[in-house]
Scaffold this active site. Structure first.
Site, PDB file in Angstrom:
ATOM      1  N   LYS A  80       0.824  -1.202   0.000  1.00 27.63           N
ATOM      2  CA  LYS A  80       0.000   0.000   0.000  1.00 27.63           C
ATOM      3  C   LYS A  80       0.865   1.261   0.000  1.00 27.63           C
ATOM      4  CE  LYS A  80      -1.755  -1.801   3.605  1.00 27.63           C
ATOM      5  NZ  LYS A  80      -2.502  -2.137   4.852  1.00 27.63           N
TER       6      LYS A  80
ATOM      7  N   THR B  49      -7.463   8.415  10.347  1.00 26.03           N
ATOM      8  CA  THR B  49      -7.053   7.259   9.539  1.00 26.03           C
ATOM      9  C   THR B  49      -6.766   6.026  10.387  1.00 26.03           C
ATOM     10  OG1 THR B  49      -4.759   8.042   9.619  1.00 26.03           O
ATOM     11  CG2 THR B  49      -6.079   8.690   7.693  1.00 26.03           C
TER      12      THR B  49
ATOM     13  N   GLY C 195      -6.962   2.574  11.843  1.00 30.20           N
ATOM     14  CA  GLY C 195      -7.604   1.332  11.431  1.00 30.20           C
ATOM     15  C   GLY C 195      -7.736   1.141   9.936  1.00 30.20           C
ATOM     16  N   THR C 196      -7.082   1.985   9.142  1.00 34.06           N
ATOM     17  CA  THR C 196      -7.225   1.848   7.688  1.00 34.06           C
ATOM     18  C   THR C 196      -6.710   0.499   7.194  1.00 34.06           C
ATOM     19  OG1 THR C 196      -5.141   3.062   7.434  1.00 34.06           O
ATOM     20  CG2 THR C 196      -7.178   4.308   7.152  1.00 34.06           C
ATOM     21  N   GLY C 197      -5.562   0.059   7.716  1.00 33.58           N
ATOM     22  CA  GLY C 197      -5.006  -1.214   7.274  1.00 33.58           C
ATOM     23  C   GLY C 197      -5.881  -2.392   7.646  1.00 33.58           C
ATOM     24  N   CYS C 198      -6.390  -2.384   8.881  1.00 35.00           N
ATOM     25  CA  CYS C 198      -7.297  -3.452   9.332  1.00 35.00           C
ATOM     26  C   CYS C 198      -8.548  -3.489   8.472  1.00 35.00           C
ATOM     27  CB  CYS C 198      -7.693  -3.224  10.782  1.00 35.00           C
ATOM     28  SG  CYS C 198      -6.330  -3.147  11.956  1.00 35.00           S
TER      29      CYS C 198
END
Length: 270
Positions: A175, A208, A210-213
C-alpha cells in the site's frame, strides 16, 4: 440459507477503530458473517496505545479449536499476532483445519509508533505463516521490515511486492499511503507475473486509525463471497477510500474511519 463466513485472528481495540472491532464492522457492512479469535487486548484511544495485554497461548489455542470444530470460514485474515509463539500456533491450526484464502495484514506498529509485534516474531511471520497466504497486505514501513529493504519510490514498492511473493505469498499488496510524495496514493498488487495499480486521491485527514485493518478485512469479506483477488482488492480499495473521505471526526488524535460510508454511498445516502 448459506452465508459467507469470515474469520479474523487479531487484537482487540477498545476504541473500535482497528483490530477485531474494525474487522467485524467491515464484514457486516459487506454482508459476511464474522467470527473472531482474539490474540491480545490493546488499551488504546485515538491519541495512542496505553498498553497491550496478550491472551494466553492456551486461550488462543482453545479459540482456534472451538472455531475449527464447528465453523467453516471461507476466508481468514490475521492482524496483530504479537509473538512468534502465536504465529506458529496459527500456522499449525491453519493446516489442521484446512482453511483457505488467508489474508495476512502484517500489523507491526500502531499509528502513534507503538510496536505491536515483537521483534523475534517478524521472522516467524515470514517463515511460518506467510507461505500459506493468498495475499499479504503491508504498508510501506511493514514491507520494509518484511523485506529488509528501503522503500522510497514506486519501483521499490514493486520490488518489495516481488520479494514478498518470493517468500511464498501468492499475491502481495504494498500500500502507498505512507508515500507522501504526491497527491495520489498508488497501491501495488503483484500476482507473481504482473502488476496492478490502484490509484486514489490522497485525503488530508488525521482520521485514519484502522485503515489497514479495514482494508484487509474488506478484501477478506469479498474473498469469502467468492471474488477473485483483483476484484476483492478493487472493492476493498473503494470501501476504505469512502471510509476515509467521509470522516466521523471522533477523538483528539488519529480518529477512526467511517465503516458506514461505502454502503451509504451505494444507497445514495449522504
Amino acid at each position: 440459507m448459506s452465508i459467507a463466513q469470515a474469520l479474523t485472528i487479531a487484537g482487540s481495540d477498545n476504541g473500535g477503530g482497528a483490530g477485531i472491532q474494525a474487522d467485524l464492522k467491515t464484514f457486516q457492512e459487506l454482508g459476511v458473517y464474522g467470527m473472531t479469535i482474539i490474540t491480545a487486548i490493546a488499551a488504546q484511544n485515538t491519541t495512542g496505545v496505553q498498553g497491550v495485554f496478550p491472551i494466553s497461548y492456551e486461550g488462543i489455542a482453545q479459540q482456534l479449536d472451538s472455531t475449527g470444530d464447528d465453523f467453516q470460514p471461507t476466508a481468514v485474515k490475521t492482524g496483530m499476532l504479537y509473538s512468534a509463539e502465536i504465529i506458529k500456533l496459527v500456522a499449525e491450526k491453519w493446516q489442521q483445519y484446512g482453511w483457505s484464502n488467508l489474508v495476512i495484514d502484517p500489523v507491526m506498529v500502531a499509528k502513534g509508533g507503538a510496536p505491536l509485534l515483537q521483534q523475534e516474531a517478524v521472522q516467524a511471520l515470514i517463515t511460518e505463516l506467510l507461505p500459506h497466504a493468498l495475499i499479504t497486505t503491508p504498508n510501506i514501513p511493514e514491507a520494509e521490515l518484511l523485506t529488509g529493504m528501503s522503500i522510497l519510490n514506486l519501483s521499490q514498492r514493486e520490488e518489495a511486492a516481488r520479494r514478498i511473493v518470493q517468500m511464498g505469498s501468492t499475491y502481495a499488496l504494498v500500500k502507498g499511503g505512507h508515500d507522501e510524495g504526491s497527491g495520489m496514493i498508488v497501491d501495488v498488487l503483484y500476482d507473481g507475473q504482473s502488476f496492478h495499480y490502484l490509484e486514489n486521491v490522497r485525503v488530508v485527514t488525521r482520521h485514519t486509525h484502522g485503515t489497514g485493518c479495514t482494508y484487509s478485512a474488506a478484501i477478506t469479506a469479498e474473498l469469502a463471497k467468492g471474488s477473485t483477488v483483483l476484484a476483492a482488492v478493487t472493492t476493498a480499495r473503494a470501501f476504505i477510500q469512502a471510509a476515509i473521505e467521509d470522516e466521523l471526526g471522533i477523538g483528539d488524535g488519529h480518529g477512526p474511519t467511517n465503516h458506514f460510508a461505502y454502503q451509504r454511498r451505494l444507497r445514495g445516502e449522504q
